[in-house]
Design a protein around this motif. Structure first.
Motif, PDB file in Angstrom:
ATOM      1  N   ALA A  44      -1.025  -2.845   3.796  1.00  0.00           N
ATOM      2  CA  ALA A  44      -1.829  -3.197   2.618  1.00  0.00           C
ATOM      3  C   ALA A  44      -2.210  -1.967   1.785  1.00  0.00           C
ATOM      4  O   ALA A  44      -2.770  -2.093   0.708  1.00  0.00           O
ATOM      5  CB  ALA A  44      -3.094  -3.927   3.063  1.00  0.00           C
ATOM      6  N   CYS A  45      -1.892  -0.782   2.287  1.00  0.00           N
ATOM      7  CA  CYS A  45      -2.294   0.464   1.614  1.00  0.00           C
ATOM      8  C   CYS A  45      -1.228   0.876   0.591  1.00  0.00           C
ATOM      9  O   CYS A  45      -0.045   0.933   0.915  1.00  0.00           O
ATOM     10  CB  CYS A  45      -2.478   1.556   2.662  1.00  0.00           C
ATOM     11  SG  CYS A  45      -2.819   3.180   1.962  1.00  0.00           S
ATOM     12  N   VAL A  46      -1.678   1.204  -0.620  1.00  0.00           N
ATOM     13  CA  VAL A  46      -0.723   1.579  -1.677  1.00  0.00           C
ATOM     14  C   VAL A  46      -0.050   2.925  -1.397  1.00  0.00           C
ATOM     15  O   VAL A  46       1.005   3.216  -1.956  1.00  0.00           O
ATOM     16  CB  VAL A  46      -1.392   1.616  -3.070  1.00  0.00           C
ATOM     17  CG1 VAL A  46      -1.893   0.234  -3.455  1.00  0.00           C
ATOM     18  CG2 VAL A  46      -2.518   2.639  -3.119  1.00  0.00           C
ATOM     19  N   PHE A  47      -0.650   3.751  -0.544  1.00  0.00           N
ATOM     20  CA  PHE A  47      -0.087   5.069  -0.253  1.00  0.00           C
ATOM     21  C   PHE A  47       0.834   5.067   0.969  1.00  0.00           C
ATOM     22  O   PHE A  47       1.520   6.042   1.232  1.00  0.00           O
ATOM     23  CB  PHE A  47      -1.201   6.096  -0.036  1.00  0.00           C
ATOM     24  CG  PHE A  47      -2.043   6.301  -1.260  1.00  0.00           C
ATOM     25  CD1 PHE A  47      -1.511   6.914  -2.384  1.00  0.00           C
ATOM     26  CD2 PHE A  47      -3.359   5.881  -1.301  1.00  0.00           C
ATOM     27  CE1 PHE A  47      -2.280   7.101  -3.525  1.00  0.00           C
ATOM     28  CE2 PHE A  47      -4.137   6.062  -2.434  1.00  0.00           C
ATOM     29  CZ  PHE A  47      -3.595   6.676  -3.551  1.00  0.00           C
ATOM     30  N   CYS A  48       0.815   3.992   1.736  1.00  0.00           N
ATOM     31  CA  CYS A  48       1.583   3.928   2.983  1.00  0.00           C
ATOM     32  C   CYS A  48       2.980   3.344   2.768  1.00  0.00           C
ATOM     33  O   CYS A  48       3.369   2.392   3.448  1.00  0.00           O
ATOM     34  CB  CYS A  48       0.828   3.111   4.025  1.00  0.00           C
ATOM     35  SG  CYS A  48      -0.509   4.001   4.812  1.00  0.00           S
ATOM     36  N   THR A  49       3.725   3.882   1.839  1.00  0.00           N
ATOM     37  CA  THR A  49       5.084   3.394   1.618  1.00  0.00           C
ATOM     38  C   THR A  49       6.030   4.595   1.528  1.00  0.00           C
ATOM     39  O   THR A  49       5.626   5.687   1.130  1.00  0.00           O
ATOM     40  CB  THR A  49       5.201   2.591   0.310  1.00  0.00           C
ATOM     41  OG1 THR A  49       5.012   3.475  -0.796  1.00  0.00           O
ATOM     42  CG2 THR A  49       4.187   1.467   0.260  1.00  0.00           C
ATOM     43  N   ARG A  83       0.152   9.650   8.033  1.00  0.00           N
ATOM     44  CA  ARG A  83      -0.384   8.519   8.782  1.00  0.00           C
ATOM     45  C   ARG A  83      -1.501   7.889   7.945  1.00  0.00           C
ATOM     46  O   ARG A  83      -2.210   8.582   7.219  1.00  0.00           O
ATOM     47  CB  ARG A  83      -0.971   9.085  10.091  1.00  0.00           C
ATOM     48  CG  ARG A  83      -1.553   8.134  11.051  1.00  0.00           C
ATOM     49  CD  ARG A  83      -2.218   8.912  12.192  1.00  0.00           C
ATOM     50  NE  ARG A  83      -3.369   9.684  11.728  1.00  0.00           N
ATOM     51  CZ  ARG A  83      -4.609   9.209  11.644  1.00  0.00           C
ATOM     52  NH1 ARG A  83      -4.862   7.975  12.004  1.00  0.00           N
ATOM     53  NH2 ARG A  83      -5.600   9.957  11.205  1.00  0.00           N
ATOM     54  N   HIS A  84      -1.664   6.591   8.013  1.00  0.00           N
ATOM     55  CA  HIS A  84      -2.740   5.962   7.252  1.00  0.00           C
ATOM     56  C   HIS A  84      -4.099   6.422   7.766  1.00  0.00           C
ATOM     57  O   HIS A  84      -4.343   6.420   8.975  1.00  0.00           O
ATOM     58  CB  HIS A  84      -2.644   4.437   7.351  1.00  0.00           C
ATOM     59  CG  HIS A  84      -3.760   3.748   6.631  1.00  0.00           C
ATOM     60  ND1 HIS A  84      -3.781   3.620   5.265  1.00  0.00           N
ATOM     61  CD2 HIS A  84      -4.911   3.204   7.081  1.00  0.00           C
ATOM     62  CE1 HIS A  84      -4.896   3.008   4.894  1.00  0.00           C
ATOM     63  NE2 HIS A  84      -5.599   2.746   5.993  1.00  0.00           N
ATOM     64  N   ALA A  85      -4.963   6.814   6.853  1.00  0.00           N
ATOM     65  CA  ALA A  85      -6.352   7.141   7.189  1.00  0.00           C
ATOM     66  C   ALA A  85      -7.211   6.606   6.051  1.00  0.00           C
ATOM     67  O   ALA A  85      -6.889   6.807   4.884  1.00  0.00           O
ATOM     68  CB  ALA A  85      -6.531   8.651   7.331  1.00  0.00           C
TER      69      ALA A  85
HETATM   70 ZN   LIG Z   1      -2.431   4.369   3.905  1.00  0.00          ZN
END
Ligand SMILES: [Zn+2]
Length: 123
Positions: A44-49, A83-85
């Motif tokens: 769901a995170c816009v940066f995690c792609t 990594r997602h944070a």
């Molecule tokens: Zn993320």
């Protein structure tokens, strides 16, 4: 605790990490991966792609930098962990350390660009 820092060679002190988690874990990182989620990314995170990570202008260890799409000031960048944070405080010690190093790299690069542009103006 790493054995190089006095940790005991016993089961209670053992962390077995996957290759992804272990790749940036050093003996200065106090993160206990046994108690938290090991998922790398949040769908769901816009940066995690991969698309976002591919746009990195610079990488350093566990973090990368993007140029801000809508910069408030010229040269504004975002430094993000791979990594997602959810925020700065959710980053590991290693991620914060790498972010600090990358911040210096970007700051020096911007300072050099400004210096060169001023020098060409005055030449
Ligand atoms: Zn993320």
């Amino acid at each position: 605790m790493p054995r190089s820092r006095g940790g005991k060679h016993e089961l209670a002190n053992l962390q077995v990490l996957c290759a992804k988690c272990n790749r940036t874990k050093g003996n200065k990182d106090t993160t206990d991966f046994r108690s938290g989620s090991a998922s790398d990314r949040d769908p769901a995170c816009v940066f995690c792609t991969d698309k976002v990570i591919d746009q990195a202008v610079e990488t350093h260890g566990t973090v990368f930098a993007l140029q801000d799409a809508h910069p408030v000031t010229p040269g504004h960048h975002l430094i993000l962990p791979r990594r997602h944070a959810v925020d700065y405080f959710a980053m590991t010690d290693q991620e914060r350390h790498d972010a600090q190093d990358l911040l210096r790299v970007l700051r020096n690069r911007l300072a050099e660009r400004i210096r060169l542009s001023r020098a060409s103006t005055w030449a």
